[in-house]
Design a protein around this motif. Sequence first.
Motif, PDB file in Angstrom:
ATOM      1  N   PRO C   2       3.600  31.894 -11.519  1.00  0.00           N
ATOM      2  CA  PRO C   2       3.703  32.361 -10.136  1.00  0.00           C
ATOM      3  C   PRO C   2       2.560  33.282  -9.719  1.00  0.00           C
ATOM      4  O   PRO C   2       1.866  33.858 -10.541  1.00  0.00           O
ATOM      5  CB  PRO C   2       4.993  33.150 -10.170  1.00  0.00           C
ATOM      6  CG  PRO C   2       4.997  33.726 -11.550  1.00  0.00           C
ATOM      7  CD  PRO C   2       4.221  32.808 -12.440  1.00  0.00           C
ATOM      8  N   GLU C   3       2.469  33.363  -8.426  1.00  0.00           N
ATOM      9  CA  GLU C   3       1.589  34.358  -7.841  1.00  0.00           C
ATOM     10  C   GLU C   3       2.462  35.536  -7.425  1.00  0.00           C
ATOM     11  O   GLU C   3       3.580  35.343  -6.944  1.00  0.00           O
ATOM     12  CB  GLU C   3       0.925  33.745  -6.618  1.00  0.00           C
ATOM     13  CG  GLU C   3       0.102  34.708  -5.821  1.00  0.00           C
ATOM     14  CD  GLU C   3      -0.002  34.268  -4.380  1.00  0.00           C
ATOM     15  OE1 GLU C   3      -1.109  33.971  -3.938  1.00  0.00           O
ATOM     16  OE2 GLU C   3       1.056  34.225  -3.701  1.00  0.00           O
ATOM     17  N   VAL C   4       1.964  36.752  -7.661  1.00  0.00           N
ATOM     18  CA  VAL C   4       2.752  37.928  -7.294  1.00  0.00           C
ATOM     19  C   VAL C   4       2.062  38.624  -6.140  1.00  0.00           C
ATOM     20  O   VAL C   4       0.844  38.833  -6.163  1.00  0.00           O
ATOM     21  CB  VAL C   4       2.862  38.914  -8.478  1.00  0.00           C
ATOM     22  CG1 VAL C   4       3.678  40.123  -8.078  1.00  0.00           C
ATOM     23  CG2 VAL C   4       3.467  38.233  -9.684  1.00  0.00           C
ATOM     24  N   ARG C   5       2.865  38.940  -5.136  1.00  0.00           N
ATOM     25  CA  ARG C   5       2.293  39.610  -3.982  1.00  0.00           C
ATOM     26  C   ARG C   5       3.074  40.871  -3.691  1.00  0.00           C
ATOM     27  O   ARG C   5       4.295  40.842  -3.555  1.00  0.00           O
ATOM     28  CB  ARG C   5       2.456  38.692  -2.775  1.00  0.00           C
ATOM     29  CG  ARG C   5       1.205  38.345  -2.096  1.00  0.00           C
ATOM     30  CD  ARG C   5       1.646  37.222  -1.251  1.00  0.00           C
ATOM     31  NE  ARG C   5       1.452  37.628   0.113  1.00  0.00           N
ATOM     32  CZ  ARG C   5       0.549  36.998   0.825  1.00  0.00           C
ATOM     33  NH1 ARG C   5      -0.187  36.051   0.284  1.00  0.00           N
ATOM     34  NH2 ARG C   5       0.407  37.332   2.070  1.00  0.00           N
ATOM     35  N   ILE C   6       2.349  41.975  -3.633  1.00  0.00           N
ATOM     36  CA  ILE C   6       2.987  43.263  -3.353  1.00  0.00           C
ATOM     37  C   ILE C   6       2.562  43.650  -1.942  1.00  0.00           C
ATOM     38  O   ILE C   6       1.360  43.664  -1.646  1.00  0.00           O
ATOM     39  CB  ILE C   6       2.498  44.343  -4.336  1.00  0.00           C
ATOM     40  CG1 ILE C   6       2.608  43.867  -5.783  1.00  0.00           C
ATOM     41  CG2 ILE C   6       3.209  45.659  -4.112  1.00  0.00           C
ATOM     42  CD1 ILE C   6       3.991  43.663  -6.278  1.00  0.00           C
ATOM     43  N   GLU C   7       3.561  43.928  -1.122  1.00  0.00           N
ATOM     44  CA  GLU C   7       3.233  44.277   0.259  1.00  0.00           C
ATOM     45  C   GLU C   7       3.794  45.642   0.616  1.00  0.00           C
ATOM     46  O   GLU C   7       5.001  45.838   0.629  1.00  0.00           O
ATOM     47  CB  GLU C   7       3.821  43.226   1.220  1.00  0.00           C
ATOM     48  CG  GLU C   7       3.112  41.898   1.112  1.00  0.00           C
ATOM     49  CD  GLU C   7       3.755  40.840   2.004  1.00  0.00           C
ATOM     50  OE1 GLU C   7       4.783  41.153   2.651  1.00  0.00           O
ATOM     51  OE2 GLU C   7       3.222  39.718   2.044  1.00  0.00           O
ATOM     52  N   GLY C  57      10.534  51.087   0.150  1.00  0.00           N
ATOM     53  CA  GLY C  57       9.996  50.307   1.266  1.00  0.00           C
ATOM     54  C   GLY C  57       9.083  49.227   0.745  1.00  0.00           C
ATOM     55  O   GLY C  57       8.673  49.255  -0.422  1.00  0.00           O
ATOM     56  N   GLY C  58       8.784  48.255   1.599  1.00  0.00           N
ATOM     57  CA  GLY C  58       7.849  47.201   1.216  1.00  0.00           C
ATOM     58  C   GLY C  58       8.542  46.018   0.567  1.00  0.00           C
ATOM     59  O   GLY C  58       9.775  46.002   0.433  1.00  0.00           O
ATOM     60  N   ARG C  59       7.731  45.029   0.176  1.00  0.00           N
ATOM     61  CA  ARG C  59       8.293  43.803  -0.382  1.00  0.00           C
ATOM     62  C   ARG C  59       7.550  43.399  -1.648  1.00  0.00           C
ATOM     63  O   ARG C  59       6.380  43.722  -1.841  1.00  0.00           O
ATOM     64  CB  ARG C  59       8.162  42.659   0.635  1.00  0.00           C
ATOM     65  CG  ARG C  59       8.939  42.902   1.924  1.00  0.00           C
ATOM     66  CD  ARG C  59       9.236  41.612   2.612  1.00  0.00           C
ATOM     67  NE  ARG C  59       7.993  40.859   2.893  1.00  0.00           N
ATOM     68  CZ  ARG C  59       7.981  39.566   3.244  1.00  0.00           C
ATOM     69  NH1 ARG C  59       9.126  38.888   3.310  1.00  0.00           N
ATOM     70  NH2 ARG C  59       6.846  38.958   3.510  1.00  0.00           N
ATOM     71  N   ILE C  60       8.269  42.695  -2.491  1.00  0.00           N
ATOM     72  CA  ILE C  60       7.660  42.109  -3.685  1.00  0.00           C
ATOM     73  C   ILE C  60       7.937  40.623  -3.603  1.00  0.00           C
ATOM     74  O   ILE C  60       9.101  40.203  -3.480  1.00  0.00           O
ATOM     75  CB  ILE C  60       8.279  42.671  -4.965  1.00  0.00           C
ATOM     76  CG1 ILE C  60       8.090  44.195  -5.013  1.00  0.00           C
ATOM     77  CG2 ILE C  60       7.672  42.004  -6.192  1.00  0.00           C
ATOM     78  CD1 ILE C  60       9.023  44.882  -5.966  1.00  0.00           C
ATOM     79  N   LEU C  61       6.887  39.814  -3.610  1.00  0.00           N
ATOM     80  CA  LEU C  61       7.072  38.376  -3.512  1.00  0.00           C
ATOM     81  C   LEU C  61       6.560  37.721  -4.776  1.00  0.00           C
ATOM     82  O   LEU C  61       5.460  38.016  -5.245  1.00  0.00           O
ATOM     83  CB  LEU C  61       6.296  37.824  -2.319  1.00  0.00           C
ATOM     84  CG  LEU C  61       6.713  38.416  -0.975  1.00  0.00           C
ATOM     85  CD1 LEU C  61       5.561  38.367   0.004  1.00  0.00           C
ATOM     86  CD2 LEU C  61       7.920  37.690  -0.441  1.00  0.00           C
ATOM     87  N   VAL C  62       7.390  36.903  -5.379  1.00  0.00           N
ATOM     88  CA  VAL C  62       6.959  36.138  -6.545  1.00  0.00           C
ATOM     89  C   VAL C  62       6.980  34.679  -6.115  1.00  0.00           C
ATOM     90  O   VAL C  62       8.054  34.157  -5.787  1.00  0.00           O
ATOM     91  CB  VAL C  62       7.895  36.372  -7.739  1.00  0.00           C
ATOM     92  CG1 VAL C  62       7.455  35.514  -8.923  1.00  0.00           C
ATOM     93  CG2 VAL C  62       7.898  37.839  -8.129  1.00  0.00           C
ATOM     94  N   ASP C  63       5.828  34.066  -6.097  1.00  0.00           N
ATOM     95  CA  ASP C  63       5.708  32.693  -5.600  1.00  0.00           C
ATOM     96  C   ASP C  63       6.300  32.555  -4.207  1.00  0.00           C
ATOM     97  O   ASP C  63       7.016  31.599  -3.922  1.00  0.00           O
ATOM     98  CB  ASP C  63       6.434  31.718  -6.547  1.00  0.00           C
ATOM     99  CG  ASP C  63       5.430  31.051  -7.458  1.00  0.00           C
ATOM    100  OD1 ASP C  63       4.212  31.237  -7.249  1.00  0.00           O
ATOM    101  OD2 ASP C  63       5.866  30.353  -8.390  1.00  0.00           O
ATOM    102  N   GLY C  64       6.045  33.536  -3.404  1.00  0.00           N
ATOM    103  CA  GLY C  64       6.510  33.468  -2.032  1.00  0.00           C
ATOM    104  C   GLY C  64       7.975  33.830  -1.854  1.00  0.00           C
ATOM    105  O   GLY C  64       8.446  34.004  -0.742  1.00  0.00           O
ATOM    106  N   ARG C  65       8.690  34.013  -2.970  1.00  0.00           N
ATOM    107  CA  ARG C  65      10.103  34.335  -2.858  1.00  0.00           C
ATOM    108  C   ARG C  65      10.255  35.851  -2.891  1.00  0.00           C
ATOM    109  O   ARG C  65       9.708  36.513  -3.779  1.00  0.00           O
ATOM    110  CB  ARG C  65      10.863  33.712  -4.034  1.00  0.00           C
ATOM    111  CG  ARG C  65      12.357  33.874  -3.963  1.00  0.00           C
ATOM    112  CD  ARG C  65      13.024  33.082  -5.072  1.00  0.00           C
ATOM    113  NE  ARG C  65      12.687  33.651  -6.376  1.00  0.00           N
ATOM    114  CZ  ARG C  65      13.625  34.036  -7.270  1.00  0.00           C
ATOM    115  NH1 ARG C  65      14.911  33.887  -6.999  1.00  0.00           N
ATOM    116  NH2 ARG C  65      13.266  34.545  -8.426  1.00  0.00           N
TER     117      ARG C  65
END
Lengths: 292, 438, 350
Positions: C2-7, C57-65
């Motif tokens: 997966p790709e990990v995205r921290i927002e 606060g914020g979001r953590i997305l793993v493979d867009g989920r």
Amino acid sequence: MERSIQAIYGWLLALPACLLLAAFTHWPALASFLDSFWSTPKGRRPSQFVGLDHYRRMLVDDPIFLQVIWNNLLYALITVPTSILLALAMALLVNERIRARGLVRLAYFTPTVLPMVAAANIWLFFYTPGYGLLNQILTAFGLPDTNFLGSRDTALWSVMVVTIWKEAGFFMIFYLAALQAIPPVLEEAARLEGASHFVYLRRVALPLLMPTTLFVLVNALIGAFRVVDHVVAMTQGGPDNASALLLFYIYETAFRFWDTGYAAALTVVLLLVLGSISVAQVRFLDRRIHYR
Amino acid sequence: MRVTRRGFTALGAAAIGGATAIGGTVLGGRPARSTEVKLTFYYPIAVGGPITKIVDGYAKRYSELNPGVVIEPVYTGSYQDTMTKTLTALKGGNPPHLAVLLAVDTFTLYDEDAIVPFDELVSSEADRAWMRSFYPAFLENGAIDGKTWGIPFQRSTPVLYWNKQAFVEAGLDPERPPATWDEQVEFAKKLTKRDAAGNVTQYGIQIPSSGFPYWLFHGLVIQNGGHLMNEAGNEVYFDTPEVIEALQYQVDLARKHGVMAPGIIEWGTTPKDFFERRTAMMWTTTGNLTNVRNNAPFPFGVAMLPARKRRGAPTGGGNLFIFKRANEAERKAALGFVRWLTSPEMAADWCIATGYVATSPAAWETEAMRKYVAEFPPATVARDQLQYAKAELSTHENQRVTKVFNDGLQAALTLAKTPAQAMKDAQAEATRILAPYR
Amino acid sequence: MPEVRIERLAKRFGTTVAVDEVSFTVENGSLAVLLGPSGCGKSTTLRLVAGLETASGGRILVDGRDVTGLPPPARGLAMVFQSYALFPHLDVARNITFGLEVRRVPKAERAARLREAAALLGLEGLLHRKPSELSGGQQQRVALARAIVAQARLCLMDEPLSNLDAKLRQEMRKEIRELQRRLGMTMLYVTHDQVEAMTMADRIVLLKDGRVEQVGTPAELYAKPATLFAAAFLGTPPMSLLALEDGPEGAVVAGSDVCVLPGRPGRGRVLGLRPESVRLAREGGHRAVIESVEFLGADSHLACRIGRERLLVRASGHLDLSTGAEIGLAWPESAVHLFDAGSGRRLEVV
Ligand SMILES: Nc1ncnc2c1ncn2[C@@H]1O[C@H](COP(=O)(O)OP(=O)(O)OP(=O)(O)O)[C@@H](O)[C@H]1O
Ligand SMILES: [Mg+2]
């Protein structure tokens, strides 16, 4: 040369402790053993060698001794596991992040710091027939008034309840200390691996508490055979010896009946019981449960 | 050991005496007393009140009256503790000179060869007259081999207390306590109250049975024309019909008539049960008189125990003993103190201060006692009952025999055994224990 | 993988702001390092990703989920802790398969995966030992094996090497990197050691006081540090930073008349020079005084002073120079980094 001087120095340092131990532990134990073969000396009747008479009397002629041993076994069998389980449950509960944790800890620990006689007084009030707390509750629910300490069916059990109430808080401290010694990261690791809190407790926390459990178990067992104050304060062994325990019987024999010869023989039995528990501890605990 | 101690004390006394003598010469003061006798006096406390202060006061007064004698009172706990301490001190070769101990422990002290009979201490006719001045019932427990080993000091006897208000509510004459066993049951039935669910809220009577149930029960036995032991203290009569019948009566109060709480009744909480109207009548010691007088929230009466074949009650409480280890001078001084302490005036004073029964008829004739009785008539009930009283259970191996008997009583009261069986077993066991003394 | 995205991820403990609006991305199959000084929020960020802390606060997305609210096991990741977190009462084998047992993986498969992981990490001979009977490096391997055996898509590591000695650390670095490449794992790796970060990372996320200072490849961070902090943090020995002032002919080093940027303003600016890009000028060059000389074998470090500022020079070989001597220093224009002293931001050299 150097070495032997060192050795002498070492022995000299150990000497006070050795002397104290010998004077207050080994010598009395040995003296009891020797005394148990002699009749009780009285002003008008000097002591005579009676061989194993005291031991024969225990097994054949003394129904109270058999009853006391039975009482004590039952007492140990009930109070030890119950107080350990309760202690564990309380420690787990108190170790969680609950509100007013300090207060709860204090509440659980209070019975332990209370002197036995004070505790016994509280419970004497609880158990009093008629206006005692327990009976007030019983009668409020329309149940018959019960004479807890005064009937042979309930006297020993009532003493057991006080023991459990008092011991559980004490053992809880050991469990609490052991629980706090478990690094929290272990639970995090377990959680990441998919373990629920319950699975973590069962598969990680409880096994890690085993050394504590064994330690507490041995202490509780030894304690169960060394109890005397509860009995003295609450029932005096009554009714009809229903709540008499071994050490209480020894106390009674020695300091009420002044039958010191027989009391010595009874003491030997007690020492044997305590000794075998200690041996079991050394052989079992030291061999099995060691992680670090 | 003993020689050493006394030698040392004597030496110390001499040294101090010498020092004061020198000091006296230099300062020109009084000559020093070198003949001072010091007596250690162990005493227990078994009733309420400032007992320590009273006893210390007595000791001080006696020393003032008798220069050269110093009494050192040592408070030693309960009767049980005092006995334990005394025997421990005895085995260590260092017993007190004097002690107040349970009258029933006389045999134990005798068997330990710890005490001297007063017959050997008295010399004058006046002394002998003094020994005869006590109520005979109080002397019984102190007698072995026809000699008197203990002098009555703080003695008691059980009596019946009743709640007059409860009597009125039950339609009974509040001024007439039960005089017989049958009346006792009959009254108790009327006095027993139950709530709607059938639970008892007030029992008719309470005869406590914890700790030392033999004592009150002994009253029932005497009333039934029996007795528990012989004078020599080497035989007991636990399985006689008189005893078994008496036990059946006590069991029936709870189990058949339902007028007394079943099981073991606490000695200690019985007065409280009485105050709280949990029971309308109770048997307990005269020693509770002051307690009841101060705490009962209703008018109450005090009566002799009811009769069956006769009236009857055991005596109880403590005697004064003088120990064998004392030397001639100490024994003499001790006797003097005992005589003074049991003199009519002192006996009266002690009785008024504590609630114990004054031990001699002469004590009741004193000014102070007359005044006390006029103010508080129930005080005489115990005295008047003494003519029916007998020695309480006391034998060789006393604590053990008593325990066997207590166990038997409790077994019957808790229905573990029938009265007959319980008494048969107790008799067999006691006989075995006493075998060496026959 | 997966790709990990921290927002804009944030975490507050009471009044402490441990993580402050952190955003970055870890590409599929790559290794990203969270780097920063002690207390900058690295562990907290990692624990937020693991689900061991709840985000403020914020979001953590793993493979867009979006996994921000999910419990740890539902995020499908493995983690290696700094202390390894091995279960002391279980032997190596049971430690490795703990998670498989909990998840009720069939016995045969468990055994197979254990064999595989043990072989990969050279633990075959140690399977029946208790953790207390292992060396630090061996324990580290067990912890790695436990993370691998789960076949998690994402692996988190919190300073996994900090308890090892320097040599072992170097070996393990290589091993972990190799393992990550071989298994194609996506890895988020925490360290405060910039060498570790430089050698292992595909991408470095540099944190300071809970905020992202710079994100980029090691080369980018080295070549173009975005801030004074990044400039000072990366590189051994670190970049020298010299405060500038206005001089008659342009920017001079504070407290001197050495003109380093002719014709340009100096006040409020900081000059950055990496020690390796400065050389000794045979003649001419900027005048400096030698304060100390350190001989390191392959090269020597010269601490020099210009005006009130200090400057480090890395020269190869042994130099026969003594303290107090005056020398000339030279550097190419391209080696100059310029920062705004007030904001700490990088300025383009114009
Ligand atoms: N449970 C907590 N409660 C309160 N404050 C915390 C907690 N955990 C961390 N902090 C605070 O949050 C900040 C960041 O902590 P964190 O552990 O993430 O730092 P770190 O970058 O991992 O440091 P190190 O390199 O020393 O491990 C610190 O100021 C720390 O004191
Ligand atoms: Mg950290």
